[in-house]
Design a protein around this motif. Sequence first.
Motif, PDB file in Angstrom:
ATOM      1  N   GLU A 179     -53.886   8.331   7.245  1.00 34.85           N
ATOM      2  CA  GLU A 179     -52.610   7.639   7.461  1.00 34.85           C
ATOM      3  C   GLU A 179     -51.445   8.318   6.740  1.00 34.85           C
ATOM      4  O   GLU A 179     -50.736   7.702   5.933  1.00 34.85           O
ATOM      5  CB  GLU A 179     -52.704   6.177   6.985  1.00 34.85           C
ATOM      6  N   HIS A 180     -51.244   9.587   7.050  1.00 30.92           N
ATOM      7  CA  HIS A 180     -50.165  10.304   6.372  1.00 30.92           C
ATOM      8  C   HIS A 180     -48.833  10.034   7.086  1.00 30.92           C
ATOM      9  O   HIS A 180     -48.687  10.288   8.287  1.00 30.92           O
ATOM     10  CB  HIS A 180     -50.448  11.807   6.368  1.00 30.92           C
ATOM     11  N   GLY A 203     -63.101  16.995   2.379  1.00 27.00           N
ATOM     12  CA  GLY A 203     -62.660  16.836   0.992  1.00 27.00           C
ATOM     13  C   GLY A 203     -61.498  17.743   0.658  1.00 27.00           C
ATOM     14  O   GLY A 203     -60.534  17.330  -0.007  1.00 27.00           O
ATOM     15  N   GLU A 204     -61.564  18.992   1.124  1.00 24.15           N
ATOM     16  CA  GLU A 204     -60.477  19.925   0.857  1.00 24.15           C
ATOM     17  C   GLU A 204     -59.207  19.505   1.586  1.00 24.15           C
ATOM     18  O   GLU A 204     -58.093  19.706   1.086  1.00 24.15           O
ATOM     19  CB  GLU A 204     -60.898  21.330   1.287  1.00 24.15           C
ATOM     20  N   CYS A 205     -59.378  18.902   2.751  1.00 22.98           N
ATOM     21  CA  CYS A 205     -58.215  18.430   3.504  1.00 22.98           C
ATOM     22  C   CYS A 205     -57.518  17.303   2.757  1.00 22.98           C
ATOM     23  O   CYS A 205     -56.282  17.262   2.690  1.00 22.98           O
ATOM     24  CB  CYS A 205     -58.657  17.961   4.895  1.00 22.98           C
ATOM     25  N   VAL A 206     -58.279  16.396   2.185  1.00 21.66           N
ATOM     26  CA  VAL A 206     -57.689  15.316   1.393  1.00 21.66           C
ATOM     27  C   VAL A 206     -56.850  15.900   0.267  1.00 21.66           C
ATOM     28  O   VAL A 206     -55.706  15.482   0.034  1.00 21.66           O
ATOM     29  CB  VAL A 206     -58.794  14.398   0.820  1.00 21.66           C
ATOM     30  N   ARG A 253     -52.842  15.450   0.292  1.00 23.51           N
ATOM     31  CA  ARG A 253     -52.336  14.525  -0.728  1.00 23.51           C
ATOM     32  C   ARG A 253     -51.885  15.232  -2.001  1.00 23.51           C
ATOM     33  O   ARG A 253     -51.424  14.601  -2.946  1.00 23.51           O
ATOM     34  CB  ARG A 253     -53.407  13.474  -1.033  1.00 23.51           C
ATOM     35  N   ARG A 254     -52.073  16.556  -2.024  1.00 16.14           N
ATOM     36  CA  ARG A 254     -51.571  17.402  -3.106  1.00 16.14           C
ATOM     37  C   ARG A 254     -52.060  16.955  -4.483  1.00 16.14           C
ATOM     38  O   ARG A 254     -51.298  16.906  -5.446  1.00 16.14           O
ATOM     39  CB  ARG A 254     -50.035  17.446  -3.067  1.00 16.14           C
TER      40      ARG A 254
END
Length: 230
Positions: free
Chosen positions: A35-36, A71-74, A78-79
């Motif tokens: 939900e970005h 996980g890497e995408c999160v 989300r930085r």
Amino acid sequence: MVRAEQVLIFDADDTLWENNVIFERVIDEFLDWMEHPELGRTGVRSVLDEIEAANATVHGYGSKVFLQSLGECVERVRRRVATAEEMARIAAWARAFEGHEVELIPGVAETLTELAGRHELLMLTKGDVQEQRRKVDASCLAHHFRDVHIVAEKDVRTYEELVRACALAPASTWMIGNSPKSDILPARAAGLNAVFIPNAHTWVLEHDVLDPTDEQVLHLKAFAELLDHF
């Protein structure tokens, strides 16, 4: 129409059984969860595709690498470092890949039974060895094939090595699959014929452009149509 005895090499995932549809279901849930507000679903998916492409080159294919990519995408979107709760949510998606059944593509079982009596069949699939072997066993199709080859990547060298190892005659050998990138183009570059059977759920990173003038690539709409040609 091909009638003389041929060697038919079959891709597995999304050619013999459904595979990427499971990944796409998880991705849909993942995008809903993210939900970005700025990137939206399309933007987050683009980030994930980029991460998956990089990880496939380094780590290969399969559900474990896929979950690592989530996980890497999160963290990238989300930085920040993913929290324990976020990593637990991602780990829970592993259950989607742990089943002991596979969903065969319509017509596969009957078609392979017929083809095995006419031609020599091989299976060539890429990914994690243990994961792919589980799917092969669950499919109950292995008895149709002279050999099952599980490789890390399907590129031109893979096909050239297979030709040498199995003493294949390229002119009478056909690679059958749904992926232009992994099944059709490298097989043709290695001198083999090819059969392209598209799957609506083919992974976006397996897409590529085929030469419509290449007469050594047979385009079919359904797996059972192989019986009309072989």
